[in-house]
Write an enzyme that holds these catalytic residues in place. Structure first.
Site, short mmCIF file in Angstrom:
data_model
loop_
_atom_site.label_atom_id
_atom_site.label_comp_id
_atom_site.label_asym_id
_atom_site.label_seq_id
_atom_site.Cartn_x
_atom_site.Cartn_y
_atom_site.Cartn_z
N SER A 129 -10.46 -0.04 6.65
CA SER A 129 -9.85 0.11 5.42
C SER A 129 -9.04 -1.26 4.67
O SER A 129 -8.58 -1.20 3.81
CB SER A 129 -8.92 1.29 5.38
N LYS A 135 0.66 -1.26 -0.04
CA LYS A 135 0.04 0.30 0.14
C LYS A 135 0.83 1.24 0.13
O LYS A 135 1.87 1.28 0.76
CB LYS A 135 -0.87 0.03 1.07
N SER A 160 -10.13 2.14 2.27
CA SER A 160 -8.98 2.91 1.40
C SER A 160 -8.22 2.02 0.85
O SER A 160 -7.43 2.45 -0.08
CB SER A 160 -8.21 3.78 2.36
#
Lengths: 496, 99
Positions: free
Chosen positions: A178, A79, A154
């Site tokens: 998320s 990420k 997210s």
């Protein structure tokens, strides 16, 4: 079978036995990325050269007889909120476009130390604020099940990459859901470890008392292997727990719930929940009962206030954390024409560099913390946080784990909630309580909703440092459902 | 009655160091009004004698060994700076100029 359809555990074993090389495995995934990522847009940066170099290094060490871990040579998508000294780190924001951090996050360093091959950095909602990746400054990622829909957020680039077979594993961060919500809507496994179980050092901060790094994978065992690889105490993060990582891998191999007490959270049902989600959830409850668990209903009345409390606490922390983006030492600087003051340049830069959701949350947090409102909003939200902790404690006196749907609906359409913040926030309704209390929680696939044939996630919540219980129950559900389906859920996803 | 006025949002933007355009202020004022009205539900909870929780873990006084380790070299620290002068971060004017 193509290398990209293999599990991480299989790939690790194949590399260890010499059946394939780490370079071959890495190249297969780079080829897959080249083939499908223009449709999925999971990646913000693909690190072809460094990935192949890492893979060659693993192969050389293996050839020299070095003893390596179970994931050595296995690719992972990372990420783009963890710092990486050899790749840009943007947090999905224009304010950090092209920023090359001078150091590695602890999670990054541990991926490397475990011999994992970092394929690149994945897309996210700007500074991890959102549930769709609509808030990325670099365009949304697409759900491999239906490219017109969101992959959640997210950590939506990470969920999309794993669901699209671009990587067997990926990292995420979970502040209000998320990791779990994107895992649920893409039909994969996503785990939020106990807060403090995984290090925040080098994780660009959104809400420091909530942010938790965790793994994505296509099955429970792989998630546990990655969890174990990057978790554990870190002296560089003073909120990191100085205790051993719970036995998550062992638990993932122990798919047995007989005699376990499982609580169904009564408050997570009813209005706002898609019928197909509730139907799959009910089936999962029945399944657990048939596997020998005792399933009972549990009431956690304060959970109904978790969403409003979260949307005061998280923005308050964000408004403080994001003050560091001041246009002085790194990142974007706008309007520095020699006449403007530092403060004017700062305000122009932040207006140009942050997207709408980040601006909303900074202002909301500034409001909640301002004098005259502090007690009524931030202070009151902190008290609600205490009440939610007490609800969990009371529940865990009766049961070993709690379960709920991970998210009230399946994947919504890209852009559908982009300018309706309250609708977007509802995606995290069931995941937020575990963040407020620091508890462990996982999402595992439990089927497709009848209305739209899109994945539904089952959330399993456990007490602080009870991460192994999430994996144990998750593994039992996964094994029983796959034997019923005859194949993993992702085999039903359309070809890209 | 709205939970927050446009003027208050303009004030928040100033405090937040966000130079927002007029149309942005209009847009955010309406959205923040809706959000604040919704999160204000926390005020319904009778929590007078409940202690606040600021953090999930009850941690106090966390120490680590005070070991010397290398810091960033000047070139590394300055590599991402928007402007550099003589091994320093060059920043816009901080103080008002004297008349």
């Amino acid at each position: 079978m193509s290398l990209t359809r293999r599990t991480a555990a299989e790939l690790g074993a194949m590399i260890a036995s010499g059946e394939v090389s780490a370079v071959e495995v890495t190249q297969a995934h780079l080829d897959r990325i080249a083939e499908v990522d223009d449709k999925v847009h999971a990646f913000l940066h693909v690190a072809t050269e460094s990935a192949l170099a890492q893979a060659r290094d693993v192969d050389a060490r293996r050839a020299a007889g070095e003893e390596l871990g179970p994931l050595a040579g296995v690719p992972v998508a990372h990420k783009d909120i963890f710092t990486t000294a050899d790749m840009p780190t943007t947090c999905g924001s224009k304010i950090l476009e092209g920023w090359q951090p001078p150091y590695d996050a602890t999670v990054t360093a541990r991926l490397r130390a475990a011999g994992l091959v970092i394929l690149g950095k994945t897309n996210l909602d700007e500074f991890a604020m959102g549930s769709s990746t609509d808030n990325s400054a670099f365009g949304p990622s697409h759900n491999p099940w239906d490219l017109t829909r969101v992959p959640g957020g997210s950590s939506g680039g990470s969920s999309a990459a794993v669901a699209a077979f671009e990587a067997p594993l990926s990292t995420g961060t979970d502040t209000g859901g998320s990791i779990r919500q994107p895992a649920a809507v893409t039909g994969i496994v996503g785990m939020k470890p106990t807060y403090g179980g995984s290090s925040r050092y080098g994780l660009v901060a959104f809400a420091s008392s909530l942010d938790t790094p965790g793994p994505f994978a296509r099955n429970v065992l792989d998630a546990a292997l990655l969890h174990e690889a990057f978790s554990g105490h870190d002296p560089l993060d003073s909120t990191s727990i100085d205790q051993p990582v719970p036995p998550v891998v062992e638990a993932a191999r122990q798919a047995d719930v007989s005699g376990m007490r499982i609580g169904v959270v009564k408050e997570f049902s009813g209005e706002g929940y898609q019928p197909g989600v509730l139907a799959r959830f009910q089936e999962a409850c029945d399944l657990l009962e048939s596997l020998g668990a005792k399933v009972v209903e549990v009431s956690c009345p304060s959970f109904t206030y978790a969403l409003p409390a979260y949307y005061l606490i998280a923005p308050s922390e964000a408004s403080s954390n994001l003050a560091r983006f001041d246009a002085m030492r790194y990142g974007l600087r706008v309007g520095d024409d020699g006449t403007r003051s530092a403060e004017e340049v700062m305000a122009l830069t932040r207006a140009a560099g942050f997207g709408p959701e980040v601006k909303r949350r900074i202002m909301l947090g500034t409001y909640a913390l301002s004098s005259g409102y502090y007690d009524a909003y931030y202070g009151q939200a902190q008290k609600v946080r205490t009440l939610i902790t007490r609800d969990f404690e009371a529940a865990y006196e009766q049961v070993d784990v709690l379960i709920s749907p991970t998210t009230p609906t399946t994947a919504f359409r890209i852009g559908e909630r982009a300018d309706d913040p309250m609708a977007m926030y509802l995606a995290d309704l069931c995941t937020i309580p575990s963040n407020l209390t620091g508890n462990a929680a996982i999402s595992v696939p439990c089927g497709l909703a009848d209305e739209d044939d899109l994945p539904v996630g089952l959330q399993i919540m456990a007490p602080v440092l009870g991460d192994d219980r999430c994996y144990r129950v998750g593994a039992a559900v996964e094994a029983a459902l796959q034997s019923r389906w005859g194949a993993p859920l992702l085999d039903k996803a359309p070809a890209l | 009655m709205s939970a927050i006025t446009r003027d208050e949002v303009a004030h928040l933007a100033r405090l937040s160091r966000l130079a927002l355009a007029d149309d942005e202020l209009d847009h955010f004022a309406a959205q923040l009004d809706q959000i604040i009205e919704s999160v204000a539900r926390v005020r319904e909870v009778a929590a007078g004698d409940i202690p606040p929780t600021s953090h999930a873990l009850p941690l106090t006084n966390v120490f680590r060994p005070d070991e010397v380790r290398p810091g960033l070299a000047p070139d590394d620290a300055l590599a991402a700076a928007p402007a550099v002068e003589e091994d320093r971060f060059r920043v816009p004017r901080i103080l008002e100029e004297e008349a």
